[in-house]
Each structure stands twice: as structure tokens, then as C-alpha cells.
Design an enzyme around this catalytic site. Structure first.
Site, PDB file in Angstrom:
ATOM      1  N   LYS A 139      33.562  33.184  50.250  1.00 34.13           N
ATOM      2  CA  LYS A 139      34.904  33.739  49.982  1.00 34.13           C
ATOM      3  C   LYS A 139      35.849  33.344  51.122  1.00 34.13           C
ATOM      4  O   LYS A 139      37.005  32.989  50.898  1.00 34.13           O
ATOM      5  CB  LYS A 139      34.796  35.268  49.892  1.00 34.13           C
ATOM      6  N   ARG A 167      38.711  39.980  41.317  1.00 34.71           N
ATOM      7  CA  ARG A 167      37.941  39.592  42.488  1.00 34.71           C
ATOM      8  C   ARG A 167      38.361  40.486  43.657  1.00 34.71           C
ATOM      9  O   ARG A 167      39.555  40.800  43.791  1.00 34.71           O
ATOM     10  CB  ARG A 167      38.301  38.127  42.803  1.00 34.71           C
ATOM     11  N   GLY A 181      47.334  37.063  31.590  1.00 24.87           N
ATOM     12  CA  GLY A 181      48.566  36.848  32.358  1.00 24.87           C
ATOM     13  C   GLY A 181      49.809  37.532  31.817  1.00 24.87           C
ATOM     14  O   GLY A 181      50.914  37.127  32.151  1.00 24.87           O
ATOM     15  N   HIS A 213      46.521  48.367  38.196  1.00 26.33           N
ATOM     16  CA  HIS A 213      45.233  48.735  37.592  1.00 26.33           C
ATOM     17  C   HIS A 213      45.495  49.694  36.423  1.00 26.33           C
ATOM     18  O   HIS A 213      46.299  50.621  36.551  1.00 26.33           O
ATOM     19  CB  HIS A 213      44.328  49.383  38.637  1.00 26.33           C
ATOM     20  N   ASN A 229      48.434  45.445  43.883  1.00 25.97           N
ATOM     21  CA  ASN A 229      47.638  45.268  42.666  1.00 25.97           C
ATOM     22  C   ASN A 229      48.127  46.241  41.601  1.00 25.97           C
ATOM     23  O   ASN A 229      48.750  47.258  41.913  1.00 25.97           O
ATOM     24  CB  ASN A 229      46.160  45.557  42.988  1.00 25.97           C
ATOM     25  N   ASN A 246      50.921  40.356  32.700  1.00 21.72           N
ATOM     26  CA  ASN A 246      51.626  40.917  33.863  1.00 21.72           C
ATOM     27  C   ASN A 246      52.317  39.823  34.672  1.00 21.72           C
ATOM     28  O   ASN A 246      53.425  40.024  35.171  1.00 21.72           O
ATOM     29  CB  ASN A 246      50.666  41.727  34.742  1.00 21.72           C
TER      30      ASN A 246
HETATM   31  C1  GAR Z   1      45.724  44.469  33.358  1.00 19.07           C
HETATM   32  O1  GAR Z   1      45.541  45.542  32.492  1.00 19.07           O
HETATM   33  C2  GAR Z   1      45.467  44.877  34.791  1.00 19.07           C
HETATM   34  O2  GAR Z   1      45.881  46.174  35.082  1.00 19.07           O
HETATM   35  C3  GAR Z   1      43.968  44.762  34.864  1.00 19.07           C
HETATM   36  O3  GAR Z   1      43.703  43.561  34.192  1.00 19.07           O
HETATM   37  C4  GAR Z   1      44.636  43.414  33.124  1.00 19.07           C
HETATM   38  C5  GAR Z   1      45.195  42.013  33.156  1.00 19.07           C
HETATM   39  O4  GAR Z   1      45.997  41.799  32.026  1.00 19.07           O
HETATM   40  N1  GAR Z   1      43.507  44.751  36.203  1.00 19.07           N
HETATM   41  C6  GAR Z   1      42.379  45.349  36.583  1.00 19.07           C
HETATM   42  O5  GAR Z   1      41.620  45.892  35.811  1.00 19.07           O
HETATM   43  C7  GAR Z   1      42.109  45.308  38.091  1.00 19.07           C
HETATM   44  N2  GAR Z   1      40.947  46.026  38.381  1.00 19.07           N
HETATM   45  P1  GAR Z   1      46.980  40.556  31.985  1.00 19.07           P
HETATM   46  O6  GAR Z   1      46.113  39.330  32.316  1.00 19.07           O
HETATM   47  O7  GAR Z   1      47.481  40.503  30.585  1.00 19.07           O
HETATM   48  O8  GAR Z   1      48.064  40.758  32.992  1.00 19.07           O
END
Ligand code: GAR
Length: 193
Positions: free
Chosen positions: A69, A95, A16, A113, A111, A18
Site C-alpha cells: 500500500k 480501500r 461513481g 458512507h 469520505n 457521487n
Molecule cells: C456510496 O453509497 C458510498 O457512500 C459508498 O459507496 C457507494 C458508492 O456509490 N461508500 C462506502 O460504502 C464506504 N464505506 P457511487 O460509486 O455511485 O458513488
């Protein structure tokens, strides 16, 4: 006339960081919006502690408790509409979003990534890029469609990294993510995209 503040929901499955970057930016006025709901599909995830610290309402569910879902997304749409959510920000929500949620929040789900999409989709983007021998790493924010890490790109950020410390690289990428997501959400809510 008093303008209504934009209302965000953040979906996360893990740490979390982000979510916290978004919640902090809303609190500090760097994003003119409020996070009204944190949705988490992993009971016990660290993001729940962070949400509690920020006083964000959270909803935790286990997808296995639902028959499909469509069933849990129908419930989520109901909750989101009840809270008048304008945008959904996926922040490490591991997901694929289904037609029920996509249909109700068309062009309103984004999103982040940790790669320069369309390269290295999936759950292990940083490791996959390292294994491939990549030297320019990056981060992408994008609208969400029905495919894995797919949809029109909003913003990208990049760094050159030629070291071999994956932890250091991951931290550098996370820093870029936290700034990029704030920038992209601002674009979105100010209709500058
Ligand atoms: C982040 O690096 C995000 O970009 C990635 O998961 C991580 C979550 O980190 N998302 C993906 O890979 C989506 N395919 P966080 O829980 O510390 O925010």
C-alpha cells in the site's frame, strides 16, 4: 488579487454517482472548486466513463501491481502534489487509506458512507442496516482516519423508510448522498468546519 480555485481529487472504485454529483456541482458553480483528478483502483469501473464525459483526468491502477500500500500511495501522493490538490474526496473508494496518504493530506481527506456512523461500517452498510431492522437510515460525511469508515463526522442526513424494496431505499440514500457531499465540500473549502 485573483483567488486560486480549490483543487479536488476524487477517489472511487465503482459506479461513481457521487463523483458525478461533485463534478456537476463544480461545473455548475455550486462548489467553488474543480475536480482535477479521478483516482480509481478498479480498471473498467463505470466511474471512468463518467470522468471521461466530464473531461476529468483519471488515473487507474491495480493495487496488486504494487508491492505494498505504501508503494502505490507514494506514487499517488506524488501525482496529487504535482497537481496541487487541496482535498481528497473518497466517493465509494473501497480501500482503507494508509499512513503515507494520511500523513501527506492530514485533515484533507474526507469520505461519504451510506449509514449513520458509527453504525454499520463497511462495504454493505445499507443491506446490514436492513437486516438489522433499522427504520431510520442515513448518510455520513467524515474526515478519514486509518480505520474503516472512521474519523470525525462532518455532516449527516437521515430518512425514515419502512418499506422493503432495497433498490428504492438505495436510490433514496444516493439522492441524500449527492446533496450532502456537495454541502460538506462547501463547508470544507470555505473553512466553515
Ligand atoms: C456510496 O453509497 C458510498 O457512500 C459508498 O459507496 C457507494 C458508492 O456509490 N461508500 C462506502 O460504502 C464506504 N464505506 P457511487 O460509486 O455511485 O458513488
Amino acid at each position: 488579487m485573483v483567488m486560486k480555485k480549490c483543487r479536488l481529487a476524487v477517489f472511487a472504485s465503482g459506479s461513481g454517482s457521487n463523483y458525478e454529483a461533485i463534478a456537476e456541482a463544480c461545473r455548475d458553480g455550486r462548489i467553488d472548486a474543480e475536480v482535477v483528478l479521478l483516482v480509481c483502483d478498479k480498471p473498467g469501473a463505470k466511474v471512468l466513463e463518467r470522468a471521461q464525459r466530464f473531461g476529468t483526468e483519471s488515473f487507474v491502477f491495480n493495487p496488486k501491481d504494487y508491492e505494498s500500500k505504501a508503494a502505490y500511495e507514494t506514487l499517488l501522493v506524488h501525482m496529487l502534489e504535482e497537481r496541487k490538490v487541496d482535498y481528497i474526496c473518497l466517493a465509494g473508494y473501497m480501500r482503507i487509506v494508509g499512513p503515507v496518504l494520511l500523513g501527506s493530506f492530514e485533515q484533507r481527506i474526507v469520505n461519504i458512507h451510506p449509514s449513520l456512523l458509527p453504525s454499520f461500517k463497511g462495504a454493505h452498510a445499507i443491506q446490514d442496516a436492513v437486516d438489522y431492522g433499522v427504520k431510520i437510515f442515513g448518510v455520513t460525511t467524515h474526515f478519514v482516519d486509518e480505520t474503516l469508515d472512521g474519523g470525525r463526522i462532518i455532516d449527516q442526513g437521515a430518512i425514515v423508510y419502512e418499506g422493503n424494496d432495497i433498490e428504492e431505499l438505495t436510490n433514496l440514500i444516493h439522492k441524500i448522498e449527492h446533496n450532502l457531499y456537495v454541502k460538506s465540500i462547501n463547508k470544507l473549502i470555505n473553512k466553515k468546519f
